[in-house]
Design a protein around this motif. Structure first.
Motif, PDB file in Angstrom:
ATOM      1  N   GLY A 140      46.524  44.737  -4.087  1.00 49.48           N
ATOM      2  CA  GLY A 140      46.471  45.972  -3.311  1.00 49.48           C
ATOM      3  C   GLY A 140      46.392  45.709  -1.816  1.00 49.48           C
ATOM      4  N   TYR A 268      47.136  52.050  -1.911  1.00 49.94           N
ATOM      5  CA  TYR A 268      47.051  50.658  -2.336  1.00 49.94           C
ATOM      6  C   TYR A 268      45.613  50.156  -2.299  1.00 49.94           C
ATOM      7  CZ  TYR A 268      52.129  50.074  -2.311  1.00 49.94           C
ATOM      8  OH  TYR A 268      53.466  50.164  -2.599  1.00 49.94           O
ATOM      9  N   GLY A 272      43.613  49.758  -5.901  1.00 47.00           N
ATOM     10  CA  GLY A 272      43.284  48.358  -6.161  1.00 47.00           C
ATOM     11  C   GLY A 272      41.790  48.146  -6.293  1.00 47.00           C
TER      12      GLY A 272
END
Length: 414
Positions: A140, A268, A272
């Protein structure tokens, strides 16, 4: 050094150079969303030509994925990525000087080949150096650098176009690619080797092992159809949509693209981190991936049905589309470290074949409807193209759930 005892210095030597590489890759991938009107005007091309031109990046990117996996597992990410970035620099220079459609397609194709390792090399390095439970967050963070590239391809590129033209922008990108190639080569540590390198026959056997794994084929269709939609739309067609459907000018369009990139960066990092934290509680990353990709389908459908709310929905598109990256970390857990390069690039092959096809096909579908008086594309054309992408993802999602039941039943019978 084992992947359990990585120093902070080694982490910086991993994350910063690979982050720069993926920054450049994503900047190349999405910049055409801003310069599309200039390309159309200067080269005299239509919607299908624009889609083909931009998707040439995806074609060569995809075509090199299987050889790339073998190269990464054999020679390591440092040497492979730095060498390929030199090709990207060459492609950007050719793109900047081309006067014909075939010329810019050649340049764009070389760029795609040159940045084809920027994500997979990082994933390979992370899998070699880090424990598997840290991979969703590490991946991520790597993807966030791509978000910064997408961010730079919006308002900053639009501002640069006030000083130079699209050709000048690509000359600068060629120089940046060369610089990043140097940084990757001299800063990234060598890949740790736990045993002697495989010979060519063993590498092919490893690739066969990946491509015959039932877990791979359970999630791969959904992962690649979702990512194909995300990459093909975000990399080109978001800008024309905002111009033609929302009626925004170039500066306003660049600002919305900026916020979509911000949403992507947030997605992201958030997803993540969420996957890593929930894994500690026994919730597998595949659960977050499947939920996120399901919501991604919903937001795409809302864009088709409620285009008047497209500014808010595009932010949801940018955020939820990031869930498509989680299957890479999911699949890495089914294979030993020496196969992660081939595992990730096998999935990436499917992703970028899909992205190439989708980006070109969207242009072809849009082109079936006549342009309006100002030269913009029809809302009906956009809706038809997006509905096709949504249908592909729905079919793949159904396959994922059905295949999961089949695999569970087979495992229980063994």
């Amino acid at each position: 050094m084992s992947n359990q005892t990585v120093s902070k210095q080694s982490l910086l030597r991993l994350f910063l150079p690979f982050g720069l590489g993926y920054f450049v890759s994503y900047l190349f991938r999405t910049v055409n969303a801003v310069i599309a009107p200039d390309l159309v005007a200067d080269l005299g091309i239509n919607a299908a030509d624009l889609g083909l031109l931009t998707s040439a990046y995806f074609f060569t990117f995809a075509a090199f994925q299987l050889p790339l996996g073998v190269l990464l597992d054999r020679f390591g990410p440092r040497r492979v990525e730095s060498g390929l970035l030199l090709i990207a620099a060459t492609g950007a220079l050719i793109f900047s000087q081309a006067e014909t459609l075939s010329g810019v397609i050649l340049g764009r194709a070389l760029i795609g080949l040159g940045v084809s390792a920027c994500l997979m090399a990082a994933f390979k390095a992370f899998a070699s150096w880090l424990p598997s439970e840290r991979l969703p967050l590490a991946n991520g963070i790597q993807m966030m650098s791509g978000g910064l590239g997408a961010l730079t391809a919006t308002t900053p590129v639009q501002a640069a176009l006030q000083i130079t033209d699209w050709r000048g922008v690509f000359i600068c990108l060629a120089a940046i690619s060369l610089l990043v190639a140097i940084v990757v080569f001299f800063v990234v540590p060598n890949q740790p080797q736990d045993k002697k390198p495989e010979n060519f026959t063993e590498q092919l056997q490893g690739l066969q092992r990946v491509l015959t794994n039932r877990h791979f084929w359970q999630i791969a269709p959904w992962a690649f159809t979702a990512q194909a939609a995300y990459l093909s739309v975000q990399g080109l067609w978001t800008g024309p949509w905002l111009r033609d459907v929302a009626g925004l000018g170039r500066d306003e369009t660049a600002q919305i693209l900026w916020w979509i990139a911000i949403a992507m960066i947030a997605g992201y990092l958030t997803l993540g981190r969420l996957a890593e934290q929930l894994a500690k509680k026994g919730i597998r990353p595949v659960v977050i991936a499947s939920l996120g990709m399901s919501l991604f389908i919903v937001v795409q459908l809302l864009l088709v049905l409620l285009p008047q709310y497209n500014r808010v929905l595009w932010l949801g598109f940018g955020f939820l589309g990031t869930s498509c990256i989680l299957p890479y970390a999911v699949l890495s857990q089914f294979f030993p470290p020496q196969l992660t390069g081939r595992c990730n690039t096998s999935l990436n092959l499917l992703v970028f074949v899909g992205a190439f096809s989708a980006q070109w096909l969207i242009g072809g579908i849009i082109g079936l409807w006549p342009t309006n008086a100002s030269g913009g594309y029809s809302l009906a054309g956009y809706q038809a193209a997006f509905l096709f992408l949504i249908a592909c993802q729905v079919v793949a999602a159904i396959w994922y759930w059905l295949a999961g039941k089949w695999i569970s039943a087979k495992d229980q019978s063994m």
